[in-house]
Write a protein that holds these residues in place. Sequence first.
Motif, PDB file in Angstrom:
ATOM      1  N   ILE A 153       0.834  -1.200   0.000  1.00  0.00           N
ATOM      2  CA  ILE A 153       0.000   0.000   0.000  1.00  0.00           C
ATOM      3  C   ILE A 153       0.869   1.251   0.000  1.00  0.00           C
ATOM      4  O   ILE A 153       0.645   2.209  -0.762  1.00  0.00           O
ATOM      5  CB  ILE A 153      -0.944  -0.011   1.218  1.00  0.00           C
ATOM      6  CG1 ILE A 153      -1.893  -1.211   1.166  1.00  0.00           C
ATOM      7  CG2 ILE A 153      -1.727   1.290   1.293  1.00  0.00           C
ATOM      8  CD1 ILE A 153      -2.809  -1.213  -0.011  1.00  0.00           C
ATOM      9  N   ARG A 154       1.902   1.259   0.856  1.00  0.00           N
ATOM     10  CA  ARG A 154       2.779   2.429   0.948  1.00  0.00           C
ATOM     11  C   ARG A 154       3.562   2.626  -0.362  1.00  0.00           C
ATOM     12  O   ARG A 154       3.742   3.762  -0.823  1.00  0.00           O
ATOM     13  CB  ARG A 154       3.752   2.261   2.116  1.00  0.00           C
ATOM     14  CG  ARG A 154       4.614   3.497   2.366  1.00  0.00           C
ATOM     15  CD  ARG A 154       5.555   3.310   3.535  1.00  0.00           C
ATOM     16  NE  ARG A 154       4.821   3.137   4.794  1.00  0.00           N
ATOM     17  CZ  ARG A 154       4.762   1.996   5.485  1.00  0.00           C
ATOM     18  NH1 ARG A 154       5.395   0.925   5.038  1.00  0.00           N
ATOM     19  NH2 ARG A 154       4.082   1.908   6.613  1.00  0.00           N
ATOM     20  N   THR A 155       3.994   1.516  -0.970  1.00  0.00           N
ATOM     21  CA  THR A 155       4.714   1.621  -2.236  1.00  0.00           C
ATOM     22  C   THR A 155       3.838   2.204  -3.331  1.00  0.00           C
ATOM     23  O   THR A 155       4.286   3.016  -4.152  1.00  0.00           O
ATOM     24  CB  THR A 155       5.228   0.238  -2.665  1.00  0.00           C
ATOM     25  OG1 THR A 155       6.059  -0.295  -1.630  1.00  0.00           O
ATOM     26  CG2 THR A 155       6.021   0.318  -3.953  1.00  0.00           C
ATOM     27  N   LEU A 156       2.572   1.806  -3.339  1.00  0.00           N
ATOM     28  CA  LEU A 156       1.642   2.360  -4.319  1.00  0.00           C
ATOM     29  C   LEU A 156       1.525   3.874  -4.182  1.00  0.00           C
ATOM     30  O   LEU A 156       1.605   4.622  -5.179  1.00  0.00           O
ATOM     31  CB  LEU A 156       0.260   1.708  -4.152  1.00  0.00           C
ATOM     32  CG  LEU A 156      -0.059   0.456  -4.964  1.00  0.00           C
ATOM     33  CD1 LEU A 156      -1.429  -0.057  -4.590  1.00  0.00           C
ATOM     34  CD2 LEU A 156       0.007   0.753  -6.445  1.00  0.00           C
ATOM     35  N   GLU A 157       1.327   4.344  -2.963  1.00  0.00           N
ATOM     36  CA  GLU A 157       1.158   5.779  -2.735  1.00  0.00           C
ATOM     37  C   GLU A 157       2.434   6.546  -3.068  1.00  0.00           C
ATOM     38  O   GLU A 157       2.393   7.611  -3.695  1.00  0.00           O
ATOM     39  CB  GLU A 157       0.732   6.025  -1.292  1.00  0.00           C
ATOM     40  CG  GLU A 157      -0.642   5.447  -0.956  1.00  0.00           C
ATOM     41  CD  GLU A 157      -1.013   5.650   0.491  1.00  0.00           C
ATOM     42  OE1 GLU A 157      -0.131   6.037   1.275  1.00  0.00           O
ATOM     43  OE2 GLU A 157      -2.183   5.405   0.845  1.00  0.00           O
ATOM     44  N   GLN A 208      -9.432   0.258  -1.230  1.00  0.00           N
ATOM     45  CA  GLN A 208      -9.950  -1.070  -1.581  1.00  0.00           C
ATOM     46  C   GLN A 208      -8.857  -2.132  -1.464  1.00  0.00           C
ATOM     47  O   GLN A 208      -8.629  -2.930  -2.365  1.00  0.00           O
ATOM     48  CB  GLN A 208     -10.550  -1.063  -2.987  1.00  0.00           C
ATOM     49  CG  GLN A 208     -11.795  -0.204  -3.116  1.00  0.00           C
ATOM     50  CD  GLN A 208     -12.470  -0.354  -4.456  1.00  0.00           C
ATOM     51  OE1 GLN A 208     -12.106  -1.237  -5.234  1.00  0.00           O
ATOM     52  NE2 GLN A 208     -13.451   0.462  -4.729  1.00  0.00           N
ATOM     53  N   ALA A 209      -8.171  -2.093  -0.327  1.00  0.00           N
ATOM     54  CA  ALA A 209      -7.134  -3.095  -0.028  1.00  0.00           C
ATOM     55  C   ALA A 209      -6.050  -3.121  -1.098  1.00  0.00           C
ATOM     56  O   ALA A 209      -5.494  -4.166  -1.425  1.00  0.00           O
ATOM     57  CB  ALA A 209      -7.748  -4.489   0.134  1.00  0.00           C
ATOM     58  N   GLY A 210      -5.743  -1.955  -1.641  1.00  0.00           N
ATOM     59  CA  GLY A 210      -4.680  -1.874  -2.626  1.00  0.00           C
ATOM     60  C   GLY A 210      -5.089  -2.201  -4.038  1.00  0.00           C
ATOM     61  O   GLY A 210      -4.244  -2.265  -4.933  1.00  0.00           O
ATOM     62  N   ARG A 211      -6.385  -2.367  -4.281  1.00  0.00           N
ATOM     63  CA  ARG A 211      -6.849  -2.654  -5.635  1.00  0.00           C
ATOM     64  C   ARG A 211      -7.129  -1.384  -6.435  1.00  0.00           C
ATOM     65  O   ARG A 211      -7.395  -1.466  -7.634  1.00  0.00           O
ATOM     66  CB  ARG A 211      -8.111  -3.517  -5.599  1.00  0.00           C
ATOM     67  CG  ARG A 211      -7.862  -4.926  -5.089  1.00  0.00           C
ATOM     68  CD  ARG A 211      -9.044  -5.817  -5.348  1.00  0.00           C
ATOM     69  NE  ARG A 211      -8.751  -7.190  -4.988  1.00  0.00           N
ATOM     70  CZ  ARG A 211      -9.556  -8.215  -5.235  1.00  0.00           C
ATOM     71  NH1 ARG A 211     -10.716  -7.995  -5.841  1.00  0.00           N
ATOM     72  NH2 ARG A 211      -9.235  -9.431  -4.879  1.00  0.00           N
ATOM     73  N   GLU A 212      -7.073  -0.236  -5.805  1.00  0.00           N
ATOM     74  CA  GLU A 212      -7.274   1.028  -6.506  1.00  0.00           C
ATOM     75  C   GLU A 212      -6.409   2.088  -5.846  1.00  0.00           C
ATOM     76  O   GLU A 212      -6.239   2.105  -4.627  1.00  0.00           O
ATOM     77  CB  GLU A 212      -8.741   1.463  -6.481  1.00  0.00           C
ATOM     78  CG  GLU A 212      -8.993   2.784  -7.217  1.00  0.00           C
ATOM     79  CD  GLU A 212     -10.454   3.202  -7.193  1.00  0.00           C
ATOM     80  OE1 GLU A 212     -10.762   4.286  -7.707  1.00  0.00           O
ATOM     81  OE2 GLU A 212     -11.274   2.433  -6.643  1.00  0.00           O
ATOM     82  N   GLN A 255       4.539  -6.509  -7.881  1.00  0.00           N
ATOM     83  CA  GLN A 255       3.852  -7.785  -8.009  1.00  0.00           C
ATOM     84  C   GLN A 255       2.618  -7.755  -7.113  1.00  0.00           C
ATOM     85  O   GLN A 255       2.723  -7.399  -5.937  1.00  0.00           O
ATOM     86  CB  GLN A 255       4.758  -8.950  -7.614  1.00  0.00           C
ATOM     87  CG  GLN A 255       5.940  -9.132  -8.558  1.00  0.00           C
ATOM     88  CD  GLN A 255       6.771 -10.334  -8.188  1.00  0.00           C
ATOM     89  OE1 GLN A 255       6.518 -10.987  -7.182  1.00  0.00           O
ATOM     90  NE2 GLN A 255       7.765 -10.638  -9.010  1.00  0.00           N
ATOM     91  N   TYR A 256       1.473  -8.136  -7.655  1.00  0.00           N
ATOM     92  CA  TYR A 256       0.216  -7.996  -6.917  1.00  0.00           C
ATOM     93  C   TYR A 256      -0.816  -8.959  -7.514  1.00  0.00           C
ATOM     94  O   TYR A 256      -0.738  -9.317  -8.691  1.00  0.00           O
ATOM     95  CB  TYR A 256      -0.312  -6.558  -7.025  1.00  0.00           C
ATOM     96  CG  TYR A 256      -0.322  -6.021  -8.424  1.00  0.00           C
ATOM     97  CD1 TYR A 256      -1.426  -6.191  -9.262  1.00  0.00           C
ATOM     98  CD2 TYR A 256       0.783  -5.361  -8.940  1.00  0.00           C
ATOM     99  CE1 TYR A 256      -1.416  -5.722 -10.553  1.00  0.00           C
ATOM    100  CE2 TYR A 256       0.799  -4.880 -10.223  1.00  0.00           C
ATOM    101  CZ  TYR A 256      -0.311  -5.054 -11.029  1.00  0.00           C
ATOM    102  OH  TYR A 256      -0.303  -4.588 -12.319  1.00  0.00           O
ATOM    103  N   PRO A 257      -1.790  -9.389  -6.732  1.00  0.00           N
ATOM    104  CA  PRO A 257      -2.859 -10.242  -7.258  1.00  0.00           C
ATOM    105  C   PRO A 257      -3.897  -9.404  -8.006  1.00  0.00           C
ATOM    106  O   PRO A 257      -4.179  -8.261  -7.655  1.00  0.00           O
ATOM    107  CB  PRO A 257      -3.459 -10.873  -5.997  1.00  0.00           C
ATOM    108  CG  PRO A 257      -3.202  -9.862  -4.929  1.00  0.00           C
ATOM    109  CD  PRO A 257      -1.885  -9.214  -5.268  1.00  0.00           C
ATOM    110  N   GLY A 258      -4.496  -9.976  -9.033  1.00  0.00           N
ATOM    111  CA  GLY A 258      -5.579  -9.307  -9.759  1.00  0.00           C
ATOM    112  C   GLY A 258      -5.100  -8.090 -10.511  1.00  0.00           C
ATOM    113  O   GLY A 258      -4.085  -8.136 -11.208  1.00  0.00           O
ATOM    114  N   GLN A 259      -5.811  -6.974 -10.356  1.00  0.00           N
ATOM    115  CA  GLN A 259      -5.459  -5.751 -11.052  1.00  0.00           C
ATOM    116  C   GLN A 259      -5.613  -4.554 -10.115  1.00  0.00           C
ATOM    117  O   GLN A 259      -6.287  -4.634  -9.098  1.00  0.00           O
ATOM    118  CB  GLN A 259      -6.349  -5.556 -12.289  1.00  0.00           C
ATOM    119  CG  GLN A 259      -7.826  -5.422 -11.957  1.00  0.00           C
ATOM    120  CD  GLN A 259      -8.680  -5.303 -13.200  1.00  0.00           C
ATOM    121  OE1 GLN A 259      -8.203  -5.496 -14.306  1.00  0.00           O
ATOM    122  NE2 GLN A 259      -9.941  -4.980 -13.030  1.00  0.00           N
ATOM    123  N   ILE A 260      -4.954  -3.466 -10.473  1.00  0.00           N
ATOM    124  CA  ILE A 260      -5.004  -2.233  -9.681  1.00  0.00           C
ATOM    125  C   ILE A 260      -5.558  -1.118 -10.568  1.00  0.00           C
ATOM    126  O   ILE A 260      -5.020  -0.855 -11.647  1.00  0.00           O
ATOM    127  CB  ILE A 260      -3.611  -1.861  -9.138  1.00  0.00           C
ATOM    128  CG1 ILE A 260      -3.106  -2.945  -8.171  1.00  0.00           C
ATOM    129  CG2 ILE A 260      -3.656  -0.513  -8.429  1.00  0.00           C
ATOM    130  CD1 ILE A 260      -1.708  -2.693  -7.644  1.00  0.00           C
TER     131      ILE A 260
END
Length: 513
Positions: free
Chosen positions: A438-442, A458-462, A493-498
């Motif tokens: 989450i922190r890396t995304l931001e 959304q738990a890192g999905r958006e 690397q992440y599950p699903g999509q963002i």
Amino acid sequence: MNPISAILIALVTGLVMLAIGLAVGNFYNQNKVEKKRQAESATAKGLIQEATERAAKVELDARDRALKVVQSAETELNQRRNELNKEVERLDRRRTELDTRVERLEQREQTINKRQSTIDRRANEVEKIHEQQMAKLQEIAAMTPEDARKILLAEVEKESRGDMARIIRQIEAEAREEGEKRARHLIADAIQRVASEHVSEVTSAVVALPNEEMKGRIVGRNGRNIRAFEQAAGVDVIVDDTPESVTISCFDSVRREIARRALTRLTVDGRIHPAHIEKVIEDETKAVEKIMAEAGEQAAFDAGVTGLHPEVLRMMGRLKYRTSYGQNQLAHAVEVAKLGGILAAELGANVVIAKAGSFLHDIGKAMDHNQEGTHAALGAEFCKRYGVHPLVVNAIASHHHEVEQETVEAVIAEAADAISGARPGARREDLEAYIKRIRTLEEMATSFEGVSQAFAIQAGREVRIIVRPEEIDDLASTRLARDIAKKIEETMQYPGQIKVTVIRETRAVDYAK
């Protein structure tokens, strides 16, 4: 008569006889030579006569051939002469045509020269008029052509940027709509129902052996045992240098489990030959089918879902050996059912329908991957065939928005599925890694120029990004969203999509006094 006289007489007589002999011999030789000369003369005359006759004949033949050659040469000469005459006539005609064409070209050249003179004169007039008009425009506008060009280009660029932003948004919306349809059909069918090889535990199982000698017995003479096992079980057996173990590899989790149990039983029993291998695999297939049926019944009991057909429970039991990104699908179904029941109770919806839809939402993942369709559509069709409630069938079919959601229970099933899959620790991700992601995304989003704030939701999905409107316009917002999404794909690397959402807001504030 004295002896001397006798001797003389004898000597004279001998001389006379010798002379006579010599004369006779000379005559004989001359006669012989004459005869030989006459014979040779006759032979020479015959040869001369024969040579003369041959020469006459050769001369006649030579004359005939020479006559034929002369006649042929005369015939060919006449043909060549006729051809030359025709060629001369053709050249005369061509010369006449060329002369005619040259005359026409000269006439056209004269005409063109006259027209060119007229065009040049008119061009000079147009140039003078253009200069006069430009001078008048500069006098009226009070600016040079370079200034006018810069202003015009700036206006055109401004209008074009707005048009480009609208066109890009329209194209992306259409592409996203079409892409979602195709992605659900292709990716869901390929990934959701066919185990992928992103982790080794999903596609392989390791069987421990009592000793290294057992590897040779598993392979068998000329590899007959291992070939029989692979053919009967439908798996790949990997015998490598790993001490006292072999690896079973297969994308079908049920076949892999059957093969693992069968090989374990064969190594314990010790009897490894093709006939016994087939019998053991058949027995273990029945045993695994029984285990899956019991697992389905137990899962339904744990989830609090009743009244399901035995075939539905048996199919749900197949999820016992199915994982998705490391998450066991049968445990996931039970968890989603419990979450769905809690949400339905809180919202005042039908708890029974919500639990059943949540429990059965991924039953399609247990289907054979050779069947066509997404796992949602396959699961809905399967449950409909065995008398499952229509509202539950709709919840199964619509949890990925492939069909319209008809009830609030369908929405609850989708939400429970998202919660179960996205919560920390559900899919091989502990709390520390989840917070780090989450922190890396931001941080990644805020590293771009013009970004004011970024929030992972959304738990890192958006990830939602707020930009400074004075630095980022509409077109740049579209580009920024694409650039951030591309960087996330390349570095994380992440599950699903963002989902990447860029928000640009302009506020105008004034006060009435």
